[in-house]
Design an enzyme around this catalytic site. Structure first.
Site, PDB file in Angstrom:
ATOM      1  N   HIS A   1      21.581   6.032  12.225  1.00 49.53           N
ATOM      2  CA  HIS A   1      22.039   7.161  11.403  1.00 49.53           C
ATOM      3  C   HIS A   1      22.865   6.569  10.264  1.00 49.53           C
ATOM      4  O   HIS A   1      23.556   5.560  10.460  1.00 49.53           O
ATOM      5  CB  HIS A   1      22.992   8.093  12.142  1.00 49.53           C
ATOM      6  CG  HIS A   1      22.467   8.764  13.369  1.00 49.53           C
ATOM      7  ND1 HIS A   1      22.449   8.171  14.592  1.00 49.53           N
ATOM      8  CD2 HIS A   1      21.990  10.017  13.561  1.00 49.53           C
ATOM      9  CE1 HIS A   1      21.961   9.020  15.495  1.00 49.53           C
ATOM     10  NE2 HIS A   1      21.676  10.144  14.899  1.00 49.53           N
TER      11      HIS A   1
ATOM     12  N   ASP B   1      26.304   5.617  11.303  1.00 49.28           N
ATOM     13  CA  ASP B   1      26.461   4.565  12.320  1.00 49.28           C
ATOM     14  C   ASP B   1      26.719   3.248  11.603  1.00 49.28           C
ATOM     15  O   ASP B   1      27.449   2.387  12.079  1.00 49.28           O
ATOM     16  CB  ASP B   1      25.171   4.291  13.115  1.00 49.28           C
ATOM     17  CG  ASP B   1      24.604   5.497  13.809  1.00 49.28           C
ATOM     18  OD1 ASP B   1      25.371   6.415  14.097  1.00 49.28           O
ATOM     19  OD2 ASP B   1      23.380   5.487  14.064  1.00 49.28           O
TER      20      ASP B   1
ATOM     21  N   GLU C   1      12.740  15.793  16.280  1.00 44.82           N
ATOM     22  CA  GLU C   1      13.036  15.438  17.680  1.00 44.82           C
ATOM     23  C   GLU C   1      13.481  16.695  18.420  1.00 44.82           C
ATOM     24  O   GLU C   1      14.604  17.172  18.223  1.00 44.82           O
ATOM     25  CB  GLU C   1      14.127  14.363  17.697  1.00 44.82           C
ATOM     26  CG  GLU C   1      14.439  13.878  19.095  1.00 44.82           C
ATOM     27  CD  GLU C   1      15.441  12.727  19.086  1.00 44.82           C
ATOM     28  OE1 GLU C   1      15.382  11.856  18.180  1.00 44.82           O
ATOM     29  OE2 GLU C   1      16.296  12.722  19.983  1.00 44.82           O
TER      30      GLU C   1
ATOM     31  N   GLU D   1      11.964  12.783  23.228  1.00 49.46           N
ATOM     32  CA  GLU D   1      12.952  12.079  24.051  1.00 49.46           C
ATOM     33  C   GLU D   1      12.858  12.572  25.489  1.00 49.46           C
ATOM     34  O   GLU D   1      12.878  13.777  25.760  1.00 49.46           O
ATOM     35  CB  GLU D   1      14.355  12.306  23.479  1.00 49.46           C
ATOM     36  CG  GLU D   1      15.435  11.650  24.327  1.00 49.46           C
ATOM     37  CD  GLU D   1      16.755  11.511  23.584  1.00 49.46           C
ATOM     38  OE1 GLU D   1      16.743  11.275  22.356  1.00 49.46           O
ATOM     39  OE2 GLU D   1      17.802  11.631  24.238  1.00 49.46           O
TER      40      GLU D   1
ATOM     41  N   HIS E   1      15.493  14.988  26.720  1.00 45.12           N
ATOM     42  CA  HIS E   1      15.431  16.298  26.064  1.00 45.12           C
ATOM     43  C   HIS E   1      14.334  17.147  26.699  1.00 45.12           C
ATOM     44  O   HIS E   1      14.505  18.361  26.883  1.00 45.12           O
ATOM     45  CB  HIS E   1      15.139  16.143  24.569  1.00 45.12           C
ATOM     46  CG  HIS E   1      16.230  15.450  23.811  1.00 45.12           C
ATOM     47  ND1 HIS E   1      16.141  15.203  22.458  1.00 45.12           N
ATOM     48  CD2 HIS E   1      17.425  14.951  24.207  1.00 45.12           C
ATOM     49  CE1 HIS E   1      17.245  14.572  22.056  1.00 45.12           C
ATOM     50  NE2 HIS E   1      18.028  14.412  23.102  1.00 45.12           N
TER      51      HIS E   1
ATOM     52  N   ASP F   1      11.779   8.597  22.044  1.00 45.44           N
ATOM     53  CA  ASP F   1      13.131   8.141  22.370  1.00 45.44           C
ATOM     54  C   ASP F   1      13.162   7.943  23.878  1.00 45.44           C
ATOM     55  O   ASP F   1      13.132   8.913  24.654  1.00 45.44           O
ATOM     56  CB  ASP F   1      14.192   9.155  21.919  1.00 45.44           C
ATOM     57  CG  ASP F   1      14.714   8.841  20.520  1.00 45.44           C
ATOM     58  OD1 ASP F   1      14.109   7.980  19.853  1.00 45.44           O
ATOM     59  OD2 ASP F   1      15.716   9.450  20.104  1.00 45.44           O
TER      60      ASP F   1
ATOM     61  N   ASP G   1      22.318  15.761  29.237  1.00 48.13           N
ATOM     62  CA  ASP G   1      21.681  14.712  28.433  1.00 48.13           C
ATOM     63  C   ASP G   1      22.472  13.426  28.691  1.00 48.13           C
ATOM     64  O   ASP G   1      23.341  13.050  27.916  1.00 48.13           O
ATOM     65  CB  ASP G   1      21.757  15.119  26.959  1.00 48.13           C
ATOM     66  CG  ASP G   1      20.943  14.207  26.078  1.00 48.13           C
ATOM     67  OD1 ASP G   1      20.085  13.478  26.602  1.00 48.13           O
ATOM     68  OD2 ASP G   1      21.171  14.227  24.852  1.00 48.13           O
TER      69      ASP G   1
ATOM     70  N   ASP H   1      21.357  10.357  28.877  1.00 46.91           N
ATOM     71  CA  ASP H   1      20.888   9.202  28.084  1.00 46.91           C
ATOM     72  C   ASP H   1      20.976   7.883  28.853  1.00 46.91           C
ATOM     73  O   ASP H   1      21.482   6.878  28.339  1.00 46.91           O
ATOM     74  CB  ASP H   1      21.694   9.074  26.784  1.00 46.91           C
ATOM     75  CG  ASP H   1      21.301  10.113  25.743  1.00 46.91           C
ATOM     76  OD1 ASP H   1      20.214  10.702  25.856  1.00 46.91           O
ATOM     77  OD2 ASP H   1      22.091  10.326  24.801  1.00 46.91           O
TER      78      ASP H   1
END
Ligand code: XUL
Ligand code: CO
Length: 445
Positions: A108, A111, A239, A275, A278, A303, A314, A316
């Site tokens: 991003h 980031d 996404e 993802e 998700h 993802d 989520d 991750d």
């Protein structure tokens, strides 16, 4: 084993290039299944899997949660000036990509570069960092899988970005989208991602959903037109995610986004980035949302991560479930691959995983899980009766009246007449367990 690092200092000392050692190896810092140059069918593992490391979880996330601050201490964070810290982080990131041996990364805007409320300063910071990233890319050969803009962290986006009820915020979001598209083109990115983090609502009482969705389509169309005007030839990717942070998010799942793209004439330029966690938040399996996207010709990228079956958030986590990776790779192989998309690890090590080598261990595990998933999916498709079984299930549509039905040559009256002629259909077993046994057999070979 030592690997040259490209920055001013080495951020992961004591860890060299991660080698492939095969399944007999006990070395935690070696691949057991991911052998980049091994051919699976007509492509190498690296060409099939197109792995990417994400910048945000790997180099920005400190391990904070709603109950406490970060637990990790990043050596690049000792720099106190924001730009110096961003530069050190960039060096650490490229050292990590190179040692791990991944071909791609994703980021991003904020980031990589320090954010700023002042538009000029924000743009200057990003341009500065993109120029450095471009140098690192050409020094290492690591490429950009996709770029994106973070339109969900800054408090100004609390009611959404493109779907914000206040036009001033919608306009401010355009600053970041334009800059992130410029950055993606400058860095030769293959794709550009839109994750609609706060594009949704907290309550319908105060929300004109129809109007917000029209604004969303308008905004994406403008972004598409701008991207094409500056020479972006890759895919725009949406996404999907059903919720979190909002109660309801507009890009709910593959089916919702496919309908939205088609409704607004965006399906030629946009595809989906699916993802795993998700899809499970939406009440689907990972494989389901991949398949729905693929049915529409819209599966663009992945993802890769996993959730936690017990809590449904989520979370991750890094992918480690071989059953899931086999399922995913079956969909990917059947559609002929993911390129120009890839497998981006949108995953974070646990808050309790605080050693520098944990980031390597997590990625090695994720890459091995997908490499093994690829091998098993390939062997199921090419060296087992799987595809034949599935085809046989539909054999009644291959010729005769079944074929005529598919070719729209029959009416409802014709079908009724056939039913009368044929009598009660013979019962046919779905034989699900036979497929499950076959997966386990190929996993153990
Ligand atoms: C959030 C998420 C994002 C997107 C990029 O759940 O997945 O990191 O991948 O904005
Ligand atoms: Co993601």
């Amino acid at each position: 084993m030592s690997t040259p690092f490209i920055g001013k200092r080495e951020y992961f000392p004591g860890i060299g290039s991660i080698p492939f050692e095969g399944r007999q190896s006990d070395n935690p810092l070696a691949f057991k299944f991911y052998d980049a140059n091994k051919k699976i069918g007509d492509k190498t593992m690296a060409e099939h899997l197109r792995f990417a490391v994400c910048y945000w979880h790997s180099f920005c996330n400190m391990g904070h949660d709603p109950f406490g601050p970060g637990t990790r201490h990043y050596p690049w964070d000792v720099e106190t000036a924001p730009l110096a810290r961003a530069e050190a982080k960039l060096d650490a990131a490229f050292e990590f990509f190179t040692k791990l041996g991944v071909p791609y990364y994703c980021f991003h805007d904020i980031d990589m570069a320090p954010d700023a409320d002042d538009v000029g300063e924000y743009e200057k910071n990003l341009k500065h960092m993109v120029a450095l990233a471009k140098e690192r890319q050409s020094a290492t050969g690591v490429k950009l899988l996709w770029g994106t803009a973070n339109l969900f962290s800054h408090p100004r986006y609390m009611n959404g970005a493109a779907t914000n009820p206040d036009f001033a915020v919608v306009s401010r979001a355009a600053v970041q989208i334009k800059a992130a598209l410029d950055a993606t083109v400058e860095l030769g990115g293959s794709n550009y991602v839109f994750w609609g983090g706060r594009e949704g609502y907290a309550s319908l009482h105060n929300t004109n959903m129809k109007r917000e969705l029209e604004h969303f389509a308008r905004f994406l169309t403008m972004a598409r037109d701008y991207g094409r005007s500056i020479g972006f030839k890759g895919n725009f990717l949406i996404e999907p995610k059903p919720m979190e942070p909002m109660n309801h998010q507009y890009d709910f799942d593959s089916a919702t986004v496919a309908g939205f793209l088609q409704q607004h004439g965006l399906e030629k330029d946009f595809k989906l980035n699916i993802e795993a966690n998700h899809a499970t938040l939406a009440g689907h399996t990972f494989e389901h949302d991949l398949q729905v996207a693929s049915n529409h010709g819209l599966l663009g990228s992945i993802d890769a991560n996993r959730g936690n079956a017990q809590n449904g958030w989520d979370t991750d986590q890094f992918p480690s479930d071989l059953y899931d990776t086999v399922g995913a790779m079956l969909v990917v192989l059947r559609q002929g691959g993911l390129a120009p998309g890839g497998l981006n690890f949108d995953a974070k090590v646990r808050r309790e995983s605080t050693d520098a080598d944990d980031l390597f261990l997590a990625h090695i595990g994720g890459m091995d899980s997908f490499a093994r998933g690829l091998e098993v999916a390939h062997s199921l498709l090419t060296a087992s009766p799987w595809e034949q079984w599935r085809a046989d299930r539909y054999a009644s549509f291959d010729n005769g009246p079944g074929r005529d039905f598919e070719l729209a040559k029959l009416s409802l009256d014709d079908l009724r007449a056939l039913a009368v002629k044929n009598g009660e259909p013979t019962q046919r077993s779905g034989k699900q367990e036979r497929y499950e046994n076959l997966i386990n057999l190929h996993l153990s070979r």
